[in-house]
Design a protein around this motif. Structure first.
Motif, PDB file in Angstrom:
ATOM      1  N   ALA A 336       0.935  -1.097  -0.046  1.00 58.76           N
ATOM      2  CA  ALA A 336       0.108   0.198   0.066  1.00 58.76           C
ATOM      3  C   ALA A 336       0.814   1.238   0.113  1.00 58.76           C
ATOM      4  N   GLY A 337       2.054   1.161   0.431  1.00 57.01           N
ATOM      5  CA  GLY A 337       2.925   2.311   0.309  1.00 57.01           C
ATOM      6  C   GLY A 337       3.283   2.710  -1.056  1.00 57.01           C
ATOM      7  N   GLN A 338       2.972   1.932  -2.091  1.00 54.59           N
ATOM      8  CA  GLN A 338       3.187   2.616  -3.392  1.00 54.59           C
ATOM      9  C   GLN A 338       2.147   3.446  -4.156  1.00 54.59           C
ATOM     10  N   ASP A 339       1.136   3.747  -3.303  1.00 55.34           N
ATOM     11  CA  ASP A 339      -0.149   4.519  -3.701  1.00 55.34           C
ATOM     12  C   ASP A 339       0.693   5.933  -4.051  1.00 55.34           C
ATOM     13  N   ALA A 340       0.302   6.475  -5.398  1.00 59.13           N
ATOM     14  CA  ALA A 340       0.624   7.782  -5.923  1.00 59.13           C
ATOM     15  C   ALA A 340       0.292   9.028  -5.060  1.00 59.13           C
ATOM     16  N   SER A 341      -1.060   8.610  -4.203  1.00 60.17           N
ATOM     17  CA  SER A 341      -1.331   9.959  -3.636  1.00 60.17           C
ATOM     18  C   SER A 341      -0.691  10.312  -2.436  1.00 60.17           C
ATOM     19  N   LEU A 342       0.286   9.328  -1.758  1.00 56.81           N
ATOM     20  CA  LEU A 342       0.818   9.415  -0.579  1.00 56.81           C
ATOM     21  C   LEU A 342       2.022  10.359  -0.755  1.00 56.81           C
ATOM     22  N   THR A 343       2.347  11.159   0.211  1.00 56.13           N
ATOM     23  CA  THR A 343       3.463  11.971   0.301  1.00 56.13           C
ATOM     24  C   THR A 343       4.656  11.102   0.980  1.00 56.13           C
ATOM     25  N   GLU A 344       6.037  11.705   0.763  1.00 56.66           N
ATOM     26  CA  GLU A 344       7.152  10.885   1.326  1.00 56.66           C
ATOM     27  C   GLU A 344       7.247  10.943   2.618  1.00 56.66           C
ATOM     28  N   ILE A 345       6.580  11.668   3.260  1.00 53.83           N
ATOM     29  CA  ILE A 345       6.538  11.678   4.574  1.00 53.83           C
ATOM     30  C   ILE A 345       5.675  10.613   5.371  1.00 53.83           C
ATOM     31  N   GLU A 346       4.515  10.662   4.617  1.00 52.06           N
ATOM     32  CA  GLU A 346       3.350   9.610   5.251  1.00 52.06           C
ATOM     33  C   GLU A 346       4.090   8.294   4.728  1.00 52.06           C
ATOM     34  N   ARG A 347       4.610   8.130   3.857  1.00 52.01           N
ATOM     35  CA  ARG A 347       5.107   6.747   3.259  1.00 52.01           C
ATOM     36  C   ARG A 347       6.393   6.103   4.297  1.00 52.01           C
ATOM     37  N   GLN A 348       7.297   7.084   4.484  1.00 48.65           N
ATOM     38  CA  GLN A 348       8.568   6.724   5.665  1.00 48.65           C
ATOM     39  C   GLN A 348       7.857   6.506   6.759  1.00 48.65           C
ATOM     40  N   ARG A 349       7.279   7.608   7.534  1.00 48.08           N
ATOM     41  CA  ARG A 349       7.175   7.443   8.840  1.00 48.08           C
ATOM     42  C   ARG A 349       5.938   6.717   8.925  1.00 48.08           C
ATOM     43  N   GLY A 350       4.964   6.467   8.183  1.00 49.26           N
ATOM     44  CA  GLY A 350       3.773   5.290   8.174  1.00 49.26           C
ATOM     45  C   GLY A 350       4.417   3.993   8.377  1.00 49.26           C
ATOM     46  N   MET A 351       5.681   3.861   7.377  1.00 45.58           N
ATOM     47  CA  MET A 351       6.202   2.326   7.393  1.00 45.58           C
ATOM     48  C   MET A 351       6.719   2.213   8.970  1.00 45.58           C
ATOM     49  N   ALA A 352       7.331   2.981   9.590  1.00 43.49           N
ATOM     50  CA  ALA A 352       7.958   3.151  10.717  1.00 43.49           C
ATOM     51  C   ALA A 352       7.076   3.004  11.885  1.00 43.49           C
ATOM     52  N   PHE A 353       5.807   3.531  11.719  1.00 47.28           N
ATOM     53  CA  PHE A 353       4.952   3.400  12.965  1.00 47.28           C
ATOM     54  C   PHE A 353       4.380   1.934  12.761  1.00 47.28           C
ATOM     55  N   ALA A 354       4.036   1.319  11.481  1.00 45.20           N
ATOM     56  CA  ALA A 354       3.458   0.032  11.116  1.00 45.20           C
ATOM     57  C   ALA A 354       4.557  -1.021  11.659  1.00 45.20           C
ATOM     58  N   GLN A 355       5.874  -0.946  11.571  1.00 48.68           N
ATOM     59  CA  GLN A 355       6.755  -1.818  12.158  1.00 48.68           C
ATOM     60  C   GLN A 355       6.651  -1.651  13.823  1.00 48.68           C
ATOM     61  N   GLY A 356       6.312  -0.504  14.412  1.00 50.86           N
ATOM     62  CA  GLY A 356       6.443  -0.497  15.993  1.00 50.86           C
ATOM     63  C   GLY A 356       5.077  -0.673  16.709  1.00 50.86           C
ATOM     64  N   LEU A 357       3.990  -0.438  15.868  1.00 51.83           N
ATOM     65  CA  LEU A 357       2.597  -0.487  16.655  1.00 51.83           C
ATOM     66  C   LEU A 357       2.028  -1.821  16.243  1.00 51.83           C
ATOM     67  N   SER A 358       1.111  -2.350  16.916  1.00 54.39           N
ATOM     68  CA  SER A 358       0.210  -3.839  16.650  1.00 54.39           C
ATOM     69  C   SER A 358      -0.859  -3.465  16.423  1.00 54.39           C
ATOM     70  N   VAL A 359      -1.536  -4.350  15.713  1.00 51.71           N
ATOM     71  CA  VAL A 359      -2.892  -4.006  15.171  1.00 51.71           C
ATOM     72  C   VAL A 359      -3.804  -3.701  16.123  1.00 51.71           C
ATOM     73  N   ARG A 360      -3.862  -4.436  17.396  1.00 45.02           N
ATOM     74  CA  ARG A 360      -4.838  -4.246  18.299  1.00 45.02           C
ATOM     75  C   ARG A 360      -4.562  -2.604  18.759  1.00 45.02           C
ATOM     76  N   THR A 361      -3.471  -1.969  18.706  1.00 43.78           N
ATOM     77  CA  THR A 361      -3.122  -0.755  19.354  1.00 43.78           C
ATOM     78  C   THR A 361      -4.025   0.283  18.357  1.00 43.78           C
ATOM     79  N   LEU A 362      -3.633   0.026  16.884  1.00 45.45           N
ATOM     80  CA  LEU A 362      -4.241   0.832  15.917  1.00 45.45           C
ATOM     81  C   LEU A 362      -5.495   0.656  15.726  1.00 45.45           C
ATOM     82  N   SER A 363      -6.093  -0.513  15.805  1.00 47.62           N
ATOM     83  CA  SER A 363      -7.691  -0.743  16.136  1.00 47.62           C
ATOM     84  C   SER A 363      -8.452   0.006  17.045  1.00 47.62           C
ATOM     85  N   ARG A 364      -7.697   0.118  18.253  1.00 44.85           N
ATOM     86  CA  ARG A 364      -8.430   0.944  19.430  1.00 44.85           C
ATOM     87  C   ARG A 364      -8.273   2.307  19.240  1.00 44.85           C
ATOM     88  N   ALA A 365      -7.023   2.721  18.559  1.00 46.46           N
ATOM     89  CA  ALA A 365      -7.062   4.296  18.369  1.00 46.46           C
ATOM     90  C   ALA A 365      -8.024   4.609  17.043  1.00 46.46           C
TER      91      ALA A 365
END
Length: 614
Positions: A336-365
């Motif tokens: 999903a990081g290959q989406d052309a509508s994403l900015t470089e900040i969203e792509r890089q920092r989003g991948m970093a958060f995805a590695q550090g957060l669990s699915v239950r964490t994101l689901s609750r947020a």
């Protein structure tokens, strides 16, 4: 002075011109400005974007000659329903200048009827607005006119826009004509609310669902139009416009038109953000990191900064929820990081958060933000409502996960109170894990007093092996309210000495877990961990006792002797022998209970005073 013969002033009279002089010229009115949505409206199927499945189906139908009498086009606003209807009418009536040609979707050149059809002024292509022509009489006029042959084109094409606005009588008047129209008539219906169209109409049409155009395709389309308009546009600005359009091509072109006017011919991210009241995506990512870290002051400062810059608090919450969804997608679908509508900040920092957060964490947020967006939109003070939503997120972020809570309890340390007043350092990329299971309810140890006080005598430790021992202990401590709650509201899931996990019965007290943990700590002299569970659990003790009593009465009722008594004495009841024995002991005048055998579990009670003669 006038001429005597003609009565006209002389040619050299001041202020008059000779008859041979041309009249003063007036400036011709220039062509009016056409908005981008009309200027770049598709004229052929090759110009349509994002509707490849529909174009492929129509291509095969025209190529094989399987052309139906009616089409039903549905989809959200701005995806090209009316435009597709006009292109269909053009393809049906396509005819070259030399008179050759037939129904086709391959139209490289403008034919005899193409220009008039595209501009909506052809006599044989009628566009009808069903919102203002929705009565039975309007449909009757169509039924009367459809019988006559077209004037100049090959087919008469009726384009009915917003067809769901027709009345019930109008739909019924359309049925016969729509099912068996003349060979020279075709119908194209367009609607945004397909569920309001009767099934009888849908069954007579070929239905095409026009899809929302993907953000990446929209960005490419907007970039191409900016090139033709000689407009400089930043890629991030076009991405923001594509996200705001939500898959609508017309909305994206309207926003681009507005952005060009707003930025004086240049489309920048700041221009689009100011125009739409959007939040800065980089600041949204910083805000997400702050709330995941439990840093409330930083979160408040980030929200206030975006608000002072002109961002709507509800838009900030929506952007925050959108970034939470993006991180979840990046964690589960890395492509999903290959989406052309994403900015470089969203792509890089989003991948970093995805590695550090669990699915239950994101689901609750996500759940917290999903409820926060309508609250902020409806609040009289949106900024305050948004800040309270950030507080909820920060408090949830500071709670430990179940494995961390167990580790803390085993080590003898206190559990965190859930207060994010003192920010904790981020674990990985500023991300902390939210608790995925219900909050563990345990008694919190009191802080050490400043002055030494005499401590009460230590309570000897007590071991409990069954949940029934806990209920019995509550009875021994004369805590009748707790004993009744344990028997009535607790559906046991798991029990170990020192740990209890249960589900609440309907109507149970949500604070029961905390109260029970506090009581057990006081009674047994050691800390207990009591948790609420989302599992169903076992029946409550009262339900088990009621089931056992029903089983006893059922076994007694199946006894042949008892059946004979019940048959002979209508109205007799089966009661618990132990209960009747207690009543007899309490009242010496009570009638003696009849016992059926030494091992009989139940007895019969009748309203008759006569002795039972077997």
């Amino acid at each position: 002075m006038t001429d005597q013969l003609s009565g006209l002033p002389p040619d050299d009279e001041p202020g008059f011109a000779g008859f041979d002089a041309p009249p003063p010229s007036r400036p011709e009115p220039g062509p009016g400005y056409r908005v981008l949505a009309r200027k770049y409206r598709p004229r052929s199927f090759d110009d349509l974007i994002g509707q490849e499945a529909m174009v492929r189906t129509l291509s095969n139908a025209f190529r094989t000659g399987r052309i139906p009498q009616a089409w039903m086009l549905t989809g959200v606003r701005g995806v090209g329903k009316t435009t597709t209807a006009r292109i269909l009418a053009r393809g049906l009536n396509y005819q070259r200048r030399d008179g050759t040609g037939g129904p086709t979707i391959d139209m490289p050149d403008m034919g005899l009827h193409c220009e008039a059809i595209v501009e909506g002024r052809h006599i044989d292509v009628m566009e009808i607005d069903a919102a203002s022509n929705n009565g039975v009489d309007n449909v009757r006029q169509i039924n009367d006119a459809v019988r006559y042959a077209p004037v100049s084109a090959r087919y008469k094409v009726y384009i009915v826009d917003e067809v769901h606005m027709l009345s019930t009588g109008a739909f019924n008047a359309f049925l016969k004509t729509l099912e068996e129209p003349p060979p020279h008539a075709k119908f194209v219906f367009a609607t945004t609310e397909i569920h309001k169209v009767p099934v009888t109409i849908l069954s007579r049409c070929q239905r095409f669902d026009l899809r929302r155009v993907e953000a990446g395709v929209l960005v490419e389309h907007l970039n191409r139009i900016c090139g033709m308009e000689s407009v400089t546009a930043e890629p991030e600005a076009l991405s923001a416009i594509a996200r705001a359009a939500e898959g609508s091509v017309r909305d994206s072109l309207s926003l681009l038109d507005q952005a060009i006017a707003h930025g004086a011919g240049r489309v920048g991210l700041d221009t689009v953000r100011d125009m739409l009241g959007l939040a800065d995506r980089a600041q949204v990512v910083d805000l997400f990191e702050a709330v995941m870290r439990g840093d409330v002051p930083a979160a408040f400062a980030g929200l206030r900064g975006q608000y002072d810059a002109g961002a709507d608090p509800a838009a900030v919450m929506q952007e925050l929820a959108g970034f939470t969804h993006l991180v979840t997608r990046l964690k589960l679908v890395p492509d999903a990081g290959q989406d052309a509508s994403l900015t470089e900040i969203e792509r890089q920092r989003g991948m970093a958060f995805a590695q550090g957060l669990s699915v239950r964490t994101l689901s609750r947020a996500w759940q917290i933000l999903l409820k926060a967006v309508p609250e902020v939109q409806a609040a009289s003070r949106p900024v305050a409502a948004a800040e309270m939503a950030l507080v909820r997120l920060a408090y949830a972020a500071d709670l430990p996960t179940p494995d961390e809570a167990l580790r803390m309890l085993k080590d003898g340390g206190p559990l965190p109170s859930g207060s994010p007043s003192t920010p904790s350092p981020p674990r990985s990329n500023g991300a902390t894990a939210l608790a995925s299971r219900p909050v563990l309810a345990t008694s919190q140890p009191q802080p050490a007093p400043a002055a030494p006080r005499p401590q009460p005598a230590a309570v000897p430790e007590m071991r409990l092996r069954r949940f029934e021992d806990v209920v019995a202990l509550a009875g021994e401590r004369r805590d009748i309210r707790m004993k009744a709650a344990l028997e009535r509201d607790v559906r046991l899931v798991r029990f170990e000495d020192g740990q209890i996990e249960f589900a609440l019965a309907e109507g149970g007290n949500r604070n029961l877990a905390g109260d029970l943990a506090r009581c057990l700590t006081e009674w047994t002299g050691r800390r207990w961990m009591v948790a609420l569970s989302s599992e169903a659990g076992q029946p409550t003790l009262r339900e088990q006792a009621a089931a056992a009593e029903r089983e006893l009465k059922s076994n007694a009722a199946s006894h042949p002797l008892v059946q004979a008594v019940l048959t002979r004495f209508p109205g007799a009841q089966i009661v618990d022998v132990r209960q009747r024995a207690d009543e007899a002991a309490a009242d010496e005048t009570a009638p003696e209970a009849a016992i059926l055998g030494d091992d009989a579990p139940a007895a019969l009670e009748t309203e008759a005073d006569d002795d039972l003669d077997f």
